[in-house]
Design a protein around this motif. Structure first.
Motif, short mmCIF file in Angstrom:
data_model
loop_
_atom_site.label_atom_id
_atom_site.label_comp_id
_atom_site.label_asym_id
_atom_site.label_seq_id
_atom_site.Cartn_x
_atom_site.Cartn_y
_atom_site.Cartn_z
N GLN A 1 54.10 33.65 37.06
CA GLN A 1 53.81 34.63 36.01
C GLN A 1 54.42 35.95 36.43
O GLN A 1 54.52 36.25 37.61
CB GLN A 1 52.30 34.78 35.82
CG GLN A 1 51.85 35.49 34.56
CD GLN A 1 51.72 37.01 34.72
OE1 GLN A 1 51.55 37.52 35.80
NE2 GLN A 1 51.81 37.71 33.61
N GLY A 2 54.88 36.74 35.47
CA GLY A 2 55.38 38.07 35.78
C GLY A 2 56.89 38.17 35.76
O GLY A 2 57.59 37.30 35.26
N LYS B 1 56.32 27.65 42.24
CA LYS B 1 55.48 27.44 41.06
C LYS B 1 54.29 26.52 41.35
O LYS B 1 53.37 26.44 40.56
CB LYS B 1 56.31 26.84 39.93
CG LYS B 1 57.40 27.75 39.43
CD LYS B 1 58.16 27.13 38.28
CE LYS B 1 59.24 28.08 37.81
NZ LYS B 1 59.94 27.57 36.63
N GLY C 1 53.39 41.68 37.24
CA GLY C 1 52.97 40.88 36.09
C GLY C 1 51.60 41.36 35.69
O GLY C 1 51.29 42.54 35.74
N GLU C 2 50.73 40.44 35.36
CA GLU C 2 49.35 40.78 35.01
C GLU C 2 48.48 40.20 36.13
O GLU C 2 48.40 39.00 36.31
CB GLU C 2 48.99 40.19 33.65
CG GLU C 2 47.88 40.92 32.92
CD GLU C 2 46.53 40.79 33.63
OE1 GLU C 2 45.88 41.83 33.87
OE2 GLU C 2 46.14 39.65 33.94
N THR D 1 45.73 37.41 35.51
CA THR D 1 46.35 36.12 35.17
C THR D 1 47.04 35.52 36.38
O THR D 1 46.87 34.32 36.67
CB THR D 1 47.37 36.31 34.02
OG1 THR D 1 46.69 36.86 32.90
CG2 THR D 1 48.03 35.00 33.64
N LEU D 2 47.79 36.32 37.10
CA LEU D 2 48.49 35.83 38.29
C LEU D 2 47.50 35.28 39.31
O LEU D 2 47.70 34.20 39.86
CB LEU D 2 49.34 36.95 38.90
CG LEU D 2 50.20 36.59 40.11
CD1 LEU D 2 51.13 35.42 39.82
CD2 LEU D 2 50.99 37.80 40.57
N LEU E 1 46.12 31.90 38.13
CA LEU E 1 47.12 30.84 38.25
C LEU E 1 47.36 30.45 39.71
O LEU E 1 47.55 29.27 40.01
CB LEU E 1 48.43 31.27 37.59
CG LEU E 1 48.38 31.40 36.06
CD1 LEU E 1 49.66 32.03 35.51
CD2 LEU E 1 48.14 30.04 35.41
#
Length: 161
Positions: free
Chosen positions: A9-10, A36, A52-53, A56-57, A60
């Protein structure tokens, strides 16, 4: 040398391109690995957690099982760089926003972080900052960036704004 970039993410591509440019300018050969899934971190000599956020990161990283691998890598001495959301995740202590969202932190850097220290997106700015190790000021871009508000006694501060 293998440098892993967390790629779930990001702004991953921006980090990969910047890393390729920096390695080329320094005449250093390295393989850049986009991470990933779990099972790759331990094969890397250095890691980058991109912006990124952060909430969320973090979620994940937990879901993919990568968070444990990053902690093990850090404790074995592998250097880790975090920008923006990556910096937030590396922190030992977060602000009220981090607490409010229940965001988990890697707790690898003895720092306190304010997740949105530089305000909202519309308050973004660029400025030159002195950076320990650089001969000239560095052009820094602050886009809804976090700020380190406190450092532990063993943290070396390279720049201040």
């Amino acid at each position: 040398m293998r440098i892993g970039v967390i790629a779930i993410q990001g702004n991953v591509e921006e980090h990969v391109i910047a890393l390729e440019n920096a390695l080329r300018q320094a005449c250093i050969e390295a393989e850049i690995i986009k991470i990933k899934h779990k099972g790759i971190v331990n094969s890397c000599d250095a890691l980058i957690l991109p912006g990124g956020e952060s909430t969320t990161l973090g979620r994940l990283l937990e879901r993919e099982g990568i968070i444990i691998e990053i902690k093990k890598a850090a404790h074995s001495g592998i250097p880790i760089m975090g920008t923006c959301a990556g910096l937030v995740l590396l922190a030992k202590y977060g602000d009220k926003q981090v607490e409010k969202t229940g965001q988990s932190l890697l707790e690898l850097m003895d720092i306190h972080v304010n997740r949105n220290a530089f305000g909202r997106q519309k308050e973004s700015f660029e400025t030159l900052v002195d950076f320990n190790g650089f001969e000239t000021p560095f052009k820094a871009i602050f886009i809804r960036a976090p700020g380190i508000t406190e450092c532990g006694k063993d943290v070396e501060v390279l720049s201040k704004l």
